[in-house]
Design an enzyme around this catalytic site. Sequence first.
Site, mmCIF file in Angstrom:
data_model
loop_
_atom_site.group_PDB
_atom_site.id
_atom_site.type_symbol
_atom_site.label_atom_id
_atom_site.label_comp_id
_atom_site.label_asym_id
_atom_site.label_seq_id
_atom_site.Cartn_x
_atom_site.Cartn_y
_atom_site.Cartn_z
ATOM 1 C CD GLU A 123 -2.940 -1.233 2.259
ATOM 2 O OE1 GLU A 123 -2.933 -0.314 3.107
ATOM 3 O OE2 GLU A 123 -3.723 -2.205 2.318
ATOM 4 C CG ASN A 178 -0.562 -6.789 -1.725
ATOM 5 O OD1 ASN A 178 -1.125 -7.337 -2.650
ATOM 6 N ND2 ASN A 178 -1.095 -6.700 -0.512
ATOM 7 C CG HIS A 219 -10.030 -5.780 0.200
ATOM 8 N ND1 HIS A 219 -10.202 -6.983 0.843
ATOM 9 C CD2 HIS A 219 -8.763 -5.370 0.500
ATOM 10 C CE1 HIS A 219 -9.102 -7.291 1.523
ATOM 11 N NE2 HIS A 219 -8.222 -6.334 1.327
ATOM 12 C CD GLU A 248 -4.638 -7.857 1.357
ATOM 13 O OE1 GLU A 248 -5.572 -7.204 1.891
ATOM 14 O OE2 GLU A 248 -3.449 -7.531 1.469
ATOM 15 C CG ASP A 250 -12.892 -9.058 0.702
ATOM 16 O OD1 ASP A 250 -13.027 -8.041 0.002
ATOM 17 O OD2 ASP A 250 -12.214 -9.076 1.735
#
Length: 335
Positions: A123, A178, A219, A248, A250
């Site tokens: 990030e 990432n 996400h 990650e 979802d």
Amino acid sequence: ADLIGKNLGVCVSPNQLSETSREGQTIYRNFNMVVGENAMKFDATEPSRNNFNFNAGDQIVNFALRHDMEVRGHTLAWHSQTSQWVHNGNYSKEEMLAILKNHIFKVVGHWKGKITEWDVVNEVMAENQGRGVGQGYQLRGKGSGQESVWYDRCGEEFIDSAFVWAHQADPDAILYINDYNIGHWDNHYESGKTHAIYNLAKRLKEDGIPIHGVGMQMHTSVEGLNVASIERTVREFEKIGLKCIITELDMAGKNPSGTMEQATQATKYAGLADIICRYDNAPTMVVWGIADNKPFNIVSIIVGIASINLGIVVNIPFPNDNNNSPPALIIKGKL
């Protein structure tokens, strides 16, 4: 997934890893990779200067070894969950870089040969970038309106150095940058930031920095995900010799009990799995939790491994399901 050389992973915490528990069995029966949700972050592994605690991470690694699973390391340099002693210390740039170097060598070295891939920096991109390919990038930190203890005290140098040190600590580990809100290449609010991290990753690779790929956290939402645009991004990274993985995943929905939305969600999960299957530079897909009571997971996202290309749907009940959701809709006939 094993049969086609791909990683289907899930984030875990040590308290989920009992072989006799429903959660533990769901993990080792349906995934071939694990990543610690918090166990390997800076504040967990170095709570005070040069005082390291590998207990939680060791539990995850040992569980993976017992079940012949791969491990992702997450994460070495991040603005968040960096120990307070780093924030509170009045350290110079040289001292900050020395702290980061020591941390990387100790942490990566501890699990050398046991962790397949690392999120080296996490990030680091600023939000809301209207960037095109070749139009540079803005990093999180001074001037972006977003804090970063590493950038604010070290400048961009910490990124290059972190990759070099991680590679020196474990030359066989695959190293990623990432980030979140990246992945969609065209006509999407993520596109500018996606182009920006592409520009940064390309710069690192051209400068000889040992970076192997980019991790798209993803996400996302059922409504917002465009599978074709994600595939375009994977292709663009392939062209410059970099991996592009999902780290990650979802996929939130507006109506968790809606049959039509669940069917769309399952189709989009399958579309992402199809990308992972078809592209050599996309070897990994990780979902961020196994049940919809996890913080990010509004809709069911347990992903099971169905028999390859047989069109089988695997239904796995939710452990600790507080929302009385139906069994998860599963990637169909892909992994």
